[in-house]
Design an enzyme around this catalytic site. Structure first.
Site, mmCIF file in Angstrom:
data_model
loop_
_atom_site.group_PDB
_atom_site.id
_atom_site.type_symbol
_atom_site.label_atom_id
_atom_site.label_comp_id
_atom_site.label_asym_id
_atom_site.label_seq_id
_atom_site.Cartn_x
_atom_site.Cartn_y
_atom_site.Cartn_z
ATOM 1 N N PHE A 12 0.859 -1.181 0.000
ATOM 2 C CA PHE A 12 0.000 0.000 0.000
ATOM 3 C C PHE A 12 0.894 1.229 0.000
ATOM 4 O O PHE A 12 1.711 1.410 0.897
ATOM 5 C CB PHE A 12 -0.944 0.041 1.212
ATOM 6 C CG PHE A 12 -1.972 1.126 1.059
ATOM 7 C CD1 PHE A 12 -3.128 0.913 0.319
ATOM 8 C CD2 PHE A 12 -1.768 2.380 1.609
ATOM 9 C CE1 PHE A 12 -4.069 1.944 0.134
ATOM 10 C CE2 PHE A 12 -2.700 3.401 1.435
ATOM 11 C CZ PHE A 12 -3.847 3.182 0.701
ATOM 12 N N ASP A 47 9.290 2.424 1.932
ATOM 13 C CA ASP A 47 8.113 3.180 2.348
ATOM 14 C C ASP A 47 7.885 2.865 3.820
ATOM 15 O O ASP A 47 7.361 1.813 4.176
ATOM 16 C CB ASP A 47 6.911 2.758 1.490
ATOM 17 C CG ASP A 47 5.611 3.424 1.934
ATOM 18 O OD1 ASP A 47 5.555 3.950 3.069
ATOM 19 O OD2 ASP A 47 4.636 3.402 1.155
ATOM 20 N N LYS A 79 2.315 9.475 8.612
ATOM 21 C CA LYS A 79 1.562 8.955 9.759
ATOM 22 C C LYS A 79 2.033 9.511 11.107
ATOM 23 O O LYS A 79 1.669 10.606 11.483
ATOM 24 C CB LYS A 79 1.562 7.435 9.736
ATOM 25 C CG LYS A 79 0.657 6.880 8.622
ATOM 26 C CD LYS A 79 0.334 5.438 8.829
ATOM 27 C CE LYS A 79 -0.544 4.851 7.744
ATOM 28 N NZ LYS A 79 -1.973 5.061 7.958
HETATM 29 C C1 PLP Z 1 2.951 2.074 3.848
HETATM 30 C C2 PLP Z 1 2.033 3.195 3.485
HETATM 31 N N1 PLP Z 1 2.382 4.048 2.512
HETATM 32 C C3 PLP Z 1 1.604 5.075 2.157
HETATM 33 C C4 PLP Z 1 0.394 5.286 2.772
HETATM 34 C C5 PLP Z 1 -0.459 6.431 2.346
HETATM 35 O O1 PLP Z 1 -0.403 7.438 3.323
HETATM 36 P P1 PLP Z 1 -1.499 8.595 3.369
HETATM 37 O O2 PLP Z 1 -2.802 7.944 3.677
HETATM 38 O O3 PLP Z 1 -0.999 9.516 4.453
HETATM 39 O O4 PLP Z 1 -1.484 9.274 2.051
HETATM 40 C C6 PLP Z 1 -0.025 4.419 3.798
HETATM 41 C C7 PLP Z 1 -1.332 4.609 4.441
HETATM 42 O O5 PLP Z 1 -1.858 3.736 5.070
HETATM 43 C C8 PLP Z 1 0.816 3.347 4.155
HETATM 44 O O6 PLP Z 1 0.469 2.482 5.117
#
Ligand code: PLP
Length: 399
Positions: free
Chosen positions: A137, A222, A251
């Site tokens: 994700f 990420d 986050k």
């Molecule tokens: C690993 C990861 N990357 C990116 C995101 C996307 O972040 P945002 O919702 O702040 O755009 C998330 C959101 O859950 C995530 O868990």
């Protein structure tokens, strides 16, 4: 107004894009939140792995309030001090050399992808392709749904942005096979959060590092969900024995104030004036909140607490799974990002029953519940969570 009134307001005025739990949350403190009817909940969702220091943390509240009275927004046309202080704190406390601020995890990843593509253009014969993992994700923009290897997020939005190849997670051969002359980077989570709390086998991240070095690819981690102490170390990569070239975070960075960042090693610091920008990214309010969050996390060794209490949570989940087998089949995760696994798709029912018992949990998959509490919780909070979960489980699975 009652909770029912507020839910009616939602149907009347808000786009129906969320299947929300029927709880209207009004305030929080530490690991607890209260709804508009005054009911208390132990919050093991932490605003989706965000409120790592707990809700309404005084250090963050003070920083936000002081900054709001000083300057809220100035833009990146000028230097502002909270932004630079945060950049220095992040660099001094990670393996990275430079930072750039965004407003969310998705945007942090967008920036990382642009950096990788520019690096590919300059240093790998114009290569632009990014390899990402299935069940990952990375966010919800049109490019990040192409990076996110989950058909459920992609199918309604074809055609997908080009240049992303999704391969099985935790499979080095799949990355090797997918690498072409047009590949410039590999982007993965160090542990897949939204995909179901999938922990890679030891050696996977190290193998990716070796492959990227051999091929001249950038390795992007990420850490939007795994960073800021969630796994029991400030950054998840610390537990892998390898360092990425680029890391994205968001986050927990602002403990609830929206802020993200991508950071890179000096050797791939290729962005120049005009390449990237943002009106709000690196805004004084967000970066003041994030600097206060990070200082507090370091001063109080919050990641250390996440490691200790995370190990305790894991042991309680394993015992729970053993006692409630065969309906429960195990637990997995690292630090305070854990999942309880079921044989059948009952996670939603168990979570609804748990909410009624007064603990907030997340049904991350039909067969898995995710636990991502604030990192300041105690063993007593874990005991209370398991007690309420058990009562909920009995009710949800009765008959
Ligand atoms: C690993 C990861 N990357 C990116 C995101 C996307 O972040 P945002 O919702 O702040 O755009 C998330 C959101 O859950 C995530 O868990």
């Amino acid at each position: 107004m009652t909770a029912t009134d507020w839910m009616a307001e939602e149907s009347a005025y808000y786009m129906h894009t969320f299947n929300r739990q029927p709880i209207v949350v009004e305030r929080g403190e530490g690991a607890r939140v209260w709804d508009v009817d005054g009911k208390e909940y132990l919050d093991f969702t932490a605003g989706l792995a965000v409120a790592n220091l707990g809700h309404a943390h005084p250090a963050v509240a003070d920083a936000v309030s002081a900054q709001a009275r000083t300057l809220l927004q100035m833009s990146n046309l000028y230097y502002t001090t909270p932004q630079l202080e945060l950049a220095r704190l992040l660099v001094e406390n990670s393996c990275m050399d430079k930072a750039f601020f965004a407003n969310s995890g998705t945007e942090a990843n967008e920036g990382a992808v642009k950096l990788a593509r520019k690096h590919g253009r300059l240093h790998r014969n114009g290569a632009q392709g990014i390899i990402t993992a299935l069940n990952s994700f990375h966010g919800r923009t049109t490019a990040m749904i192409a990076a996110t290897g989950q058909p459920a997020y992609q199918e309604a939005w074809l055609p997908l942005a080009s240049g992303f190849t999704n391969v099985p997670y935790d499979d080095l051969d799949a990355v090797r096979d997918a690498t072409t002359d047009d590949t410039c980077a590999v982007m993965v989570e160090v542990l897949q959060g939204e995909g179901g709390v999938n922990v890679p086998t030891e050696g996977y991240l190290k193998g990716l590092r070796e492959w990227c070095d051999e091929q001249g690819l950038l390795l992007i981690f990420d850490e939007v969900q795994t960073g800021m102490g969630r796994l029991g170390t400030l950054w998840g990569y610390e537990q892998s024995g390898v360092e990425p070239d680029v890391m994205t975070i968001a986050k927990g960075l602002g403990n609830g104030v929206p802020v993200g960042a991508f950071l890179c090693k000096e050797r791939c610091n290729v962005l120049e004036p005009g390449d990237h920008g943002s009106t709000f990214g690196g805004n004084v309010l967000a970066t003041a909140a994030a600097a206060a969050t990070l200082r507090c996390m370091l001063d109080e060794d919050v990641p250390g607490n996440a490691a200790r209490v995370g190990a305790y949570l894991r042991s309680r989940l394993e015992s729970f799974a053993a006692e409630r087998a065969p309906v429960t089949v195990g637990a997995r995760g690292t630090g305070l990002l854990q999942a309880l696994l079921f044989e059948e798709p009952i996670a939603r029912e168990v979570v609804s029953a748990a909410n009624a018992e007064g603990v907030l949990l997340n049904p991350v998959l039909p067969r898995a519940i995710r636990f991502m509490p604030p990192l300041i919780i105690s063993e007593a909070d874990v005991d209370e969570c398991i007690e309420k979960l058990d009562a909920a489980f009995v009710k949800a699975t009765a008959g």
